[in-house]
Design an enzyme around this catalytic site. Structure first.
Site, PDB file in Angstrom:
ATOM      1  N   ASP A  62       0.827  -1.198   0.000  1.00  0.00           N
ATOM      2  CA  ASP A  62       0.000   0.000   0.000  1.00  0.00           C
ATOM      3  C   ASP A  62       0.868   1.257   0.000  1.00  0.00           C
ATOM      4  O   ASP A  62       1.993   1.240   0.517  1.00  0.00           O
ATOM      5  CB  ASP A  62      -0.910   0.026   1.238  1.00  0.00           C
ATOM      6  N   ASP A 119      -6.909   1.997   7.826  1.00  0.00           N
ATOM      7  CA  ASP A 119      -5.592   2.615   8.031  1.00  0.00           C
ATOM      8  C   ASP A 119      -5.760   4.132   7.972  1.00  0.00           C
ATOM      9  O   ASP A 119      -6.880   4.642   8.126  1.00  0.00           O
ATOM     10  CB  ASP A 119      -4.566   2.095   7.005  1.00  0.00           C
TER      11      ASP A 119
END
Length: 230
Positions: free
Chosen positions: A51, A93
């Site tokens: 990511d 997140d």
């Protein structure tokens, strides 16, 4: 390394910087290899996405070595990072803002360490809605960013090791060794639920893929400097 080296196949260990996508890292390296050797095209690909908000080991393959990408993708991975307790986010997140908050008054170091045991072995896990998985031809994160919801099926993944390495509530540092397909963001979310609280992933670093370690990786800038020198 020569033009033939890259065409015959190289395995590059890159320490991906924060905010870069894995695709950007591949594109940058491909472009510079093409420029260095005046090539019209060369195959370059990565063996497992990281990511943008994660750093760490990215295996990049060139030339004939791209045929082995699936082999590298399937290997066991190690991650370190930080969960922040007491709040959840839609993306699990820091890509999105905290949308729910929870009490963390009940959380102790003993409880944290006991709870890790629930997540060791084969576990059922739902990937985050903000993920690159495709459904009906579209990436889930494309739907999520439009505010669309969709049902995501859970999948079985394996966590071989899960330990808390530092407690500074609301932040807890961890180390996880897991199978291909494990989402550490989902682990953060599920871990928070198991504590009767909430949690999200605030720091993530991939430290190993199989026998390859980030300790032996180089920055993109370091690789490009070597490319110019050679």
């Amino acid at each position: 390394m020569t033009e033939e080296d890259f065409k015959n196949g190289q395995v590059l260990l890159i320490d991906k910087p924060l905010t870069w996508t894995s695709f950007q890292a591949v594109n940058k390296i491909r472009w510079h290899i093409k420029q260095r050797f005046n090539l019209k095209k060369i195959k370059v690909g990565h063996a497992g996405t990281l990511d943008p908000l994660a750093t760490g080991l990215l295996i990049i393959c060139t030339g004939k070595q791209t045929k082995e990408i699936n082999t590298y993708q399937g290997q066991i991975k190690e991650y370190t990072g930080t969960f922040t307790l007491g709040g959840t986010t839609p993306s699990y997140d820091l890509e999105t803002e905290v949308n729910e908050t929870f009490s963390i008054d009940n959380i102790t170091e003993d409880l944290l360490k006991q709870t890790t045991q629930k997540f060791i072995g084969d576990i059922e896990q739902k990937p985050p809605i903000f993920s690159a998985i495709k459904k009906d031809g579209k990436r889930l994160y494309e739907l999520a960013r439009k505010g669309e919801t969709t049902e995501i099926k859970s999948r079985t993944v394996t966590v071989f090791e899960f330990e808390i390495t530092k407690v500074a509530i609301p932040n807890i540092e961890f180390r996880v060794v897991c199978s291909k397909g494990t989402y550490i963001r989902s682990l953060a979310y599920d871990f928070g639920k198991a504590l009767d609280s909430g949690a999200h992933l605030s720091v993530l670093r991939r430290t190993k893929i199989g026998d390859y370690s980030v300790d032996n990786a180089e920055s993109i800038e370091g690789f490009l400097d070597k490319l110019k020198i050679e």
